[in-house]
Design an enzyme around this catalytic site. Structure first.
Site, PDB file in Angstrom:
ATOM      1  N   CYS A  49      14.104  53.296  30.023  1.00 53.66           N
ATOM      2  CA  CYS A  49      13.626  51.949  30.359  1.00 53.66           C
ATOM      3  C   CYS A  49      12.201  51.971  30.898  1.00 53.66           C
ATOM      4  O   CYS A  49      11.436  51.029  30.695  1.00 53.66           O
ATOM      5  CB  CYS A  49      14.528  51.303  31.402  1.00 53.66           C
ATOM      6  N   ASP A  81      20.523  52.654  35.777  1.00 52.92           N
ATOM      7  CA  ASP A  81      21.905  52.179  35.821  1.00 52.92           C
ATOM      8  C   ASP A  81      22.755  52.879  34.764  1.00 52.92           C
ATOM      9  O   ASP A  81      23.912  53.229  35.006  1.00 52.92           O
ATOM     10  CB  ASP A  81      21.949  50.667  35.594  1.00 52.92           C
ATOM     11  N   CYS A 122      13.753  48.973  34.087  1.00 55.85           N
ATOM     12  CA  CYS A 122      15.198  48.976  34.295  1.00 55.85           C
ATOM     13  C   CYS A 122      15.631  47.793  35.157  1.00 55.85           C
ATOM     14  O   CYS A 122      14.820  47.137  35.804  1.00 55.85           O
ATOM     15  CB  CYS A 122      15.653  50.302  34.899  1.00 55.85           C
ATOM     16  N   ASP A 123      16.919  47.552  35.184  1.00 55.94           N
ATOM     17  CA  ASP A 123      17.490  46.286  35.648  1.00 55.94           C
ATOM     18  C   ASP A 123      16.939  45.761  36.966  1.00 55.94           C
ATOM     19  O   ASP A 123      16.599  44.584  37.093  1.00 55.94           O
ATOM     20  CB  ASP A 123      19.007  46.427  35.797  1.00 55.94           C
ATOM     21  N   LYS A 124      16.899  46.601  37.999  1.00 59.51           N
ATOM     22  CA  LYS A 124      16.553  46.099  39.334  1.00 59.51           C
ATOM     23  C   LYS A 124      15.056  45.973  39.537  1.00 59.51           C
ATOM     24  O   LYS A 124      14.606  45.421  40.546  1.00 59.51           O
ATOM     25  CB  LYS A 124      17.158  47.004  40.418  1.00 59.51           C
ATOM     26  N   CYS A 194      17.714  48.686  27.756  1.00 57.89           N
ATOM     27  CA  CYS A 194      18.902  48.547  26.904  1.00 57.89           C
ATOM     28  C   CYS A 194      18.817  47.299  26.035  1.00 57.89           C
ATOM     29  O   CYS A 194      18.492  46.210  26.513  1.00 57.89           O
ATOM     30  CB  CYS A 194      20.152  48.531  27.762  1.00 57.89           C
ATOM     31  N   GLU A 446      28.459  48.471  39.284  1.00 59.78           N
ATOM     32  CA  GLU A 446      28.794  47.782  38.037  1.00 59.78           C
ATOM     33  C   GLU A 446      29.961  48.487  37.351  1.00 59.78           C
ATOM     34  O   GLU A 446      29.989  49.710  37.270  1.00 59.78           O
ATOM     35  CB  GLU A 446      27.585  47.769  37.097  1.00 59.78           C
ATOM     36  N   SER A 472      27.988  45.269  34.463  1.00 58.03           N
ATOM     37  CA  SER A 472      26.774  45.496  33.691  1.00 58.03           C
ATOM     38  C   SER A 472      26.535  44.313  32.766  1.00 58.03           C
ATOM     39  O   SER A 472      27.469  43.605  32.378  1.00 58.03           O
ATOM     40  CB  SER A 472      26.938  46.769  32.852  1.00 58.03           C
TER      41      SER A 472
END
Length: 557
Positions: A49, A81, A122-124, A194, A446, A472
């Site tokens: 990511c 993640d 990435c996600d956060k 992702c 998650e 997730s």
């Protein structure tokens, strides 16, 4: 242009020592009158990511200089993640959102920066940056690292979720180990976040809708040239925003957050968007609560056929017109506010003016508003005696989002996954994973591994999974997360016993256990608060200060 905040460290005789330090990092005489702009670079080789971010940071740095600013680059952390999923390490994921926010705020405020350009993948990274940006309220822009392109196997598009589901398929005898390894080797072909409409792509879309990243930028592929060109343009726009004094809280209005919620419903976005939007809005001082999601869900249909429950990936959405095309459809239907502005100072109505009214006819990713995948949004807010503060159900891909069944209780994700892979979960069960909330985990892990295993075994339509943890963005099926109050603080989810009948009804927005108030009160008297799992370190600190998930699991209320 207003007086620069950085003049506190660059102007006057008394700041000669400060300037000497700045000269050492490349400042010349003329540079002390230019805006100093932080480049918060989330580059890391921990995860695909973020591994492409450095080239974007360098491109932005060049553009800032060319546009009349002085860039100062600093690093922010990330965790993966996807790599930490299903392990103890996942407890640090949501915590990293706060660390990212704190680190950006600390660096920018300590150095009196005039603006910040944040880069994440990435996600956060996205909500962490947005929380910091809202706290500081200095001119800011966000550059998303970009989505990954789909993996390919025998003509089929793959994402990381394909690998998680393959584990369940293997244990139920549906595929061979050889096929599992083929999926593993082919599902992630390079750099980028992702590829489905999972959390990272959902949150990048939220930022675009809020006006703090450029139109079309949230769906670009990480490895495409247009992503570098967008980074260059973003830096140029930020310098202009500093001169015009356009600040984040000018853009982060209640209407803007309502627009963001409408768009995540339309694109079939991640449940995590609920948690993160609540956190960002709280920081911005905007009155957005969990009930707003249900209110907006009732009127906004899902019009994008995207993974995890759909067919296509985010690069396909980009080719079909991206977030601006989705927004134009919603704008024409009266489902978003056209008077909200973006970082360029343009209203939504203005910058969507040249976007077609209808999606292209040569694609199937974005549907017309009158031909949606689902007539209502897919993120339902459920309440009842198991979630008096609320919970979040993701019901996309579920034909009948109603189930009553016996509780199968697990005190951790690991125990649950083991049971699923042993084929102990049967059709009609309601799987309960508790003590995984913000306080209890801590960190609200998650549950992608258990939900993917359930789907992989063919039980996605036949089993419900509920938890005080999270899911997730790659999760689908009849799942309910963010149950609040959580088990660790004495929420009723802590009081359920094996075999209790639980009803999950996303049609009636209901989640409840078939027990009387008297029985629940009796069980509550016998409940013993769990011993805190961590005595030192960041998880210990986090568990002591984090809020309930219904308020965004924030640490600075």
């Amino acid at each position: 242009m207003n007086k620069l905040r950085s003049s506190a460290i660059t102007q006057g005789v008394q700041r000669s020592p400060n300037r000497s330090m700045l000269r050492a990092v490349g400042f010349n005489d003329e540079d002390f009158n230019k805006p100093i702009i932080g480049v918060a670079n989330g580059y890391s080789t921990i995860t695909p990511c973020n591994m492409g971010l450095n080239k974007l940071a360098l491109k932005a740095e060049e553009s800032i200089k060319r546009s009349g600013g002085m860039p100062q680059m600093f690093g922010t952390i990330t965790v993966s993640d996807g790599i930490s999923m299903g392990t103890e390490g996942m407890k640090y994921s949501l915590v990293s959102r706060e660390v990212i926010a704190d680190s950006i705020e600390t660096a920018c405020n300590a150095q009196s920066m005039d603006g910040v350009l944040a880069i994440g993948g990435c996600d956060k990274n996205m909500p962490g940056a947005m929380i910091a940006i809202a706290r500081m309220n200095i001119p800011s822009i966000f550059i998303y690292g970009g989505t990954i392109k789909p993996g390919k196997l025998y003509g089929e598009d793959l994402t990381v979720v394909s690998a998680f589901e393959a584990v369940g398929q293997l244990t139920s005898g549906k595929i061979t180990e050889e096929r599992l390894i083929q999926v593993e080797k082919n599902c992630i072909p390079g750099a980028g976040s992702c590829g489905g409409m999972f959390t990272a792509n959902t949150m990048s879309a939220v930022i675009e809708v809020l006006g703090l990243s450029l139109p079309h930028s949230s769906t670009m592929a990480a490895e495409d040239l247009e992503k570098e060109l967008s980074a260059d343009k973003s830096a140029e726009i930020l310098v202009s925003a500093i001169k015009k004094d356009i600040r984040p809280l000018d853009l982060m209005t209640k209407k803007a957050f309502e627009n963001a919620i409408s768009v995540i419903m339309a694109i079939g976005g991640s449940t995590n968007a609920v948690l993160h939007i609540l956190a960002i809005a709280n920081t911005a001082g905007i009155d957005i609560n969990i009930n707003d999601f249900e209110r907006i869900r009732q009127k906004v249909p899902v019009i994008c056929d995207l993974k995890p429950s759909g067919k296509y990936v985010t690069v396909d959405l980009h080719k079909a017109g991206g977030i601006p095309q989705v927004m134009k459809i919603l704008l024409n239907a009266g489902l978003i506010h056209g008077d909200c502005k973006n970082i360029e100072g343009k209203t939504i109505s203005e910058y969507l003016q040249n976007i077609p009214d209808k999606p292209p006819t040569n694609q199937n990713v974005i549907r017309d508003i009158h031909d949606p995948l689902y007539k209502k949004g897919h993120l339902a807010i459920l309440k009842g005696n198991l979630a008096s503060e609320g919970s979040v159900a993701k019901i996309s891909g579920v034909k009948n989002p109603v189930l009553t069944g016996p509780a199968k209780i697990f005190e951790s994700e690991e125990d649950c996954l083991k049971s699923i892979l042993n084929n102990d979960i049967k059709a009609g069960d309601v799987v309960v994973i508790r003590n995984e909330g913000p306080v209890g985990g801590p960190g609200m892990r998650e549950m992608l591994a258990p939900t993917s295993a359930i789907v992989g075994q063919g039980l996605g339509e036949k089993v419900a999974l509920i938890t005080d943890g999270r899911f997730s963005g790659g999760t689908y099926g009849l799942v309910v997360g963010h149950i609040a109050p959580e088990a660790a603080v004495g929420g009723n989810i802590a009081l359920i016993k094996e075999g209790d009948l639980i009803t999950v009804d996303a049609v009636k927005q209901l989640i409840e256990v078939n027990l009387s108030d008297e029985e629940l009160k009796k069980r509550k008297k016998d409940w013993v608060k769990p011993i805190q799992k961590y005595k030192r370190g960041i998880l210990s600190k986090y568990s002591r200060i984090v809020s309930t998930s219904s308020l965004g699991a924030v640490t600075d209320l």
